[in-house]
Design a protein around this motif. Structure first.
Motif, short mmCIF file in Angstrom:
data_model
loop_
_atom_site.label_atom_id
_atom_site.label_comp_id
_atom_site.label_asym_id
_atom_site.label_seq_id
_atom_site.Cartn_x
_atom_site.Cartn_y
_atom_site.Cartn_z
N CYS A 1 0.47 -0.59 7.72
CA CYS A 1 -0.90 -0.27 8.10
C CYS A 1 -1.00 0.09 9.58
O CYS A 1 -1.70 1.04 9.95
CB CYS A 1 -1.82 -1.45 7.79
N TRP B 1 -7.22 3.30 6.52
CA TRP B 1 -6.10 2.40 6.76
C TRP B 1 -6.53 1.13 7.50
O TRP B 1 -5.89 0.08 7.37
CB TRP B 1 -4.98 3.12 7.51
N GLU C 1 -14.00 -6.27 3.14
CA GLU C 1 -12.75 -6.90 2.72
C GLU C 1 -12.78 -8.40 2.97
O GLU C 1 -12.28 -9.18 2.15
CB GLU C 1 -11.56 -6.26 3.45
N PHE D 1 0.81 -1.21 0.00
CA PHE D 1 0.00 0.00 0.00
C PHE D 1 0.84 1.27 0.00
O PHE D 1 0.35 2.35 0.31
CB PHE D 1 -0.92 0.02 1.23
N ASP E 1 -10.22 8.42 1.22
CA ASP E 1 -9.61 7.97 -0.01
C ASP E 1 -9.29 9.11 -0.96
O ASP E 1 -8.58 8.92 -1.93
CB ASP E 1 -10.55 6.97 -0.72
N SER F 1 -0.75 3.79 -2.27
CA SER F 1 -2.21 3.74 -2.24
C SER F 1 -2.83 5.12 -2.39
O SER F 1 -2.18 6.14 -2.23
CB SER F 1 -2.69 3.10 -0.92
N ARG G 1 -7.72 -5.78 4.61
CA ARG G 1 -7.43 -6.37 3.30
C ARG G 1 -6.16 -7.21 3.36
O ARG G 1 -6.08 -8.29 2.75
CB ARG G 1 -7.28 -5.28 2.25
N CYS G 2 -5.17 -6.71 4.09
CA CYS G 2 -3.92 -7.46 4.26
C CYS G 2 -4.17 -8.77 4.99
O CYS G 2 -3.66 -9.82 4.58
CB CYS G 2 -2.91 -6.59 5.02
N TYR H 1 -7.45 -1.12 4.72
CA TYR H 1 -6.27 -1.72 4.12
C TYR H 1 -5.68 -2.81 5.02
O TYR H 1 -5.17 -3.82 4.55
CB TYR H 1 -5.21 -0.66 3.83
#
Length: 280
Positions: free
Chosen positions: A166, A185, A259, A92, A113, A95, A191-192, A188
């Motif tokens: 993150c 974040w 996610e 990211f 975002d 990002s 998502r990780c 994200y």
């Protein structure tokens, strides 16, 4: 009344020491002190400072390094929130929050975002003014050499960097009081955790923390990815003090469940968490 006390010397000294510990120290007569590249008061009334460390002959391949600081009036000290030489291998690193603007404009400090938050602005300034490509290649070579060209180990190392990135951005968003950037974040971060086979134990632990639980972490996951202590320390501030005005269950619905739903292997856990939220 004086709103900003002290000087920029502590920030310069911090950057000088952090840079000196990362590279071989040149002789005293060749050492270069960091210089002020930019200082301003943002629209959200925060004092922003950007320092640059010019390259020396021994470090010319890495280019110049930049660090960004925000002054905390409560603690009366500088907080480093961005570094041009950190997290270069993160998935990211480039990002949206720290890159191009998109979507409706928001007031500075709200983040999100669209990249207009103070954290995103700082990252954008730092990355646009730094020469990081050489450093990124060097870091990748070091990781590859240490793992003896083992693709699995290299992938694991990159995931560790991404996860740490993150967690660092989450901590900075809380320190800056940027609720929207915190949610970005956290998305994200989820998502990780949800990528690949999905880390069910870590995701369950993350949800429990946001709901006010998560006292201990005991999962059968890669020990190299940590034991959950870092994210627990970060989010405990949020859950205990409601410092960003966010409700845990709302954050879970908006940032984490979307996610998790992208990974079929996490379908059971996703449904389980969704049912729990419905009962709250």
């Amino acid at each position: 009344k004086l709103k900003f006390k002290g000087s920029i010397v502590p920030a310069m000294q911090h950057m000088y020491l952090s840079f000196s510990s990362a590279v071989p120290s040149p002789p005293p007569n060749r050492r270069r002190q960091p210089k002020m590249a930019r200082i301003q008061i943002t629209e959200s009334k925060q004092l922003m400072l950007i320092l640059v460390s010019p390259p020396t002959k021994s470090s010319s391949s890495t280019g110049r390094l930049l660090q960004g600081f925000i002054y905390s009036r409560d603690m009366e000290l500088w907080m480093r929130i961005s570094d041009s030489n950190n997290f270069l291998l993160s998935d990211f690193y480039s990002s949206l929050p720290s890159g191009h603007n998109s979507g409706p404009q928001r007031k500075e400090g709200q983040g999100g975002d669209d990249g207009n938050g103070i954290l995103a602005q700082m990252d954008r300034f730092i990355k646009s003014g730094a020469s990081t490509m050489a450093s990124a290649r060097q870091m990748y070579q070091i990781v590859a050499e240490n793992n003896h060209d083992n693709e699995t180990s290299t992938s694991s190392s990159q995931k560790i960097v991404t996860r740490s990135h993150c967690e660092d951005r989450l901590a900075c968003a809380i320190a800056l009081g940027s609720a929207s950037e915190f949610q970005t974040w956290l998305k994200y971060y989820a998502r990780c955790l949800a990528s690949g086979t999905g880390d069910e134990d870590a995701l369950r632990f993350l949800v429990d923390i946001l709901l006010g639980g998560g006292q201990s972490f005991s999962g059968n996951h890669d020990p190299a990815l940590g034991g959950g202590g870092a994210i627990q320390s970060i989010l405990s501030v949020l859950t205990n003090e409601r410092c960003l005005g966010l409700e845990g269950k709302d954050v879970i619905r908006k940032a984490i469940l979307p996610e998790m739903s992208k990974n079929r292997l996490l379908q059971r856990l996703t449904n389980e968490i969704s049912m729990e939220l419905e009962c709250l």
